[in-house]
Design an enzyme around this catalytic site. Sequence first.
Site, PDB file in Angstrom:
ATOM      1  N   CYS A  75     103.715  38.328   3.933  1.00  0.00           N
ATOM      2  CA  CYS A  75     103.387  39.696   3.544  1.00  0.00           C
ATOM      3  C   CYS A  75     104.289  40.065   2.383  1.00  0.00           C
ATOM      4  O   CYS A  75     105.514  39.939   2.473  1.00  0.00           O
ATOM      5  CB  CYS A  75     103.591  40.646   4.720  1.00  0.00           C
ATOM      6  SG  CYS A  75     103.587  42.389   4.255  1.00  0.00           S
ATOM      7  N   CYS A 230      99.549  46.865   1.004  1.00  0.00           N
ATOM      8  CA  CYS A 230      99.537  45.415   1.219  1.00  0.00           C
ATOM      9  C   CYS A 230      99.961  44.753  -0.081  1.00  0.00           C
ATOM     10  O   CYS A 230      99.258  44.860  -1.093  1.00  0.00           O
ATOM     11  CB  CYS A 230      98.147  44.948   1.644  1.00  0.00           C
ATOM     12  SG  CYS A 230      98.008  43.147   1.814  1.00  0.00           S
TER      13      CYS A 230
END
Length: 287
Positions: A75, A230
Amino acid sequence: MAVALRFTKMQGIGNDYVYINGFQERIDSPGELARKISDRHFGIGSDGLVLILPSATADVRMRMFNADGSESEMCGNAVRCVGKYVYDHGIQVKDVITVETRAGVKIVRLLFEAGKVCGATVDMGEPELHPARIPVLTETSGDGSQQRFVARPVDVNGQLYEITAVSMGNPHAVIFMKGIDDLDLPRIGPRFEHHPLFPKRTNTEFAEVISSTKVRMRVWERGAGETLACGTGACAVAVACVLNGYAGRDVEVELKGGSLHIHWDEASNHVYMTGGAVTVFSGEYYI
């Protein structure tokens, strides 16, 4: 008897995770723990769990688990926070931190304000554009003309969407459109995530081009649902902008939780992401 597990909650433009120091704490069932602590009513509340562990190839290794307990490759927002955590907790006190992920080793260059880590620039590596390696299922012709999945019409629950597929270590489906604020993401997001075109499921970004240097996006994350941000998704959108001729290689990506600066370097083919990293609070969770 309950055991106290020390944790730190951190966020990168609203993408929040619970971080645990694996040098000091032992976690036997991280997927199950991720499901429990991520619950925003009965747990700590987060988009998932990040374990910071020893590494044989980098300064540290990170394992990242989504709110549903599934393990993800990496991530982008979390890796910035890992860099800050490692520095703030004295695991490595230097400006450049290397982090081993399931998507390779990432180089995190810390940014400072008044002597404290406030963010980082991360070398996210090269985007993967070959469909089979994203992965996205498609027919590849012998002459190589189908080596990229760019603006291809795909039927999703009876409606056609033009999808550009990019991997930034994890799969992304990028759709450019107007009116992203009006989308019912909880309804349509799962249709993309679980579409048979994506054998490992996919993250989905709905992007609206503002100018050649700015784009807005909303994201439905695989295993987490809609999140405020994100990092890998912002990188995928920036790459997709270039592939579709919508923007240059320097672009500001505006998400619900804030903005990231993304640069896709033409010489190295590497994508660089710059954004903030914030500690929210620390505490003990009893297991």
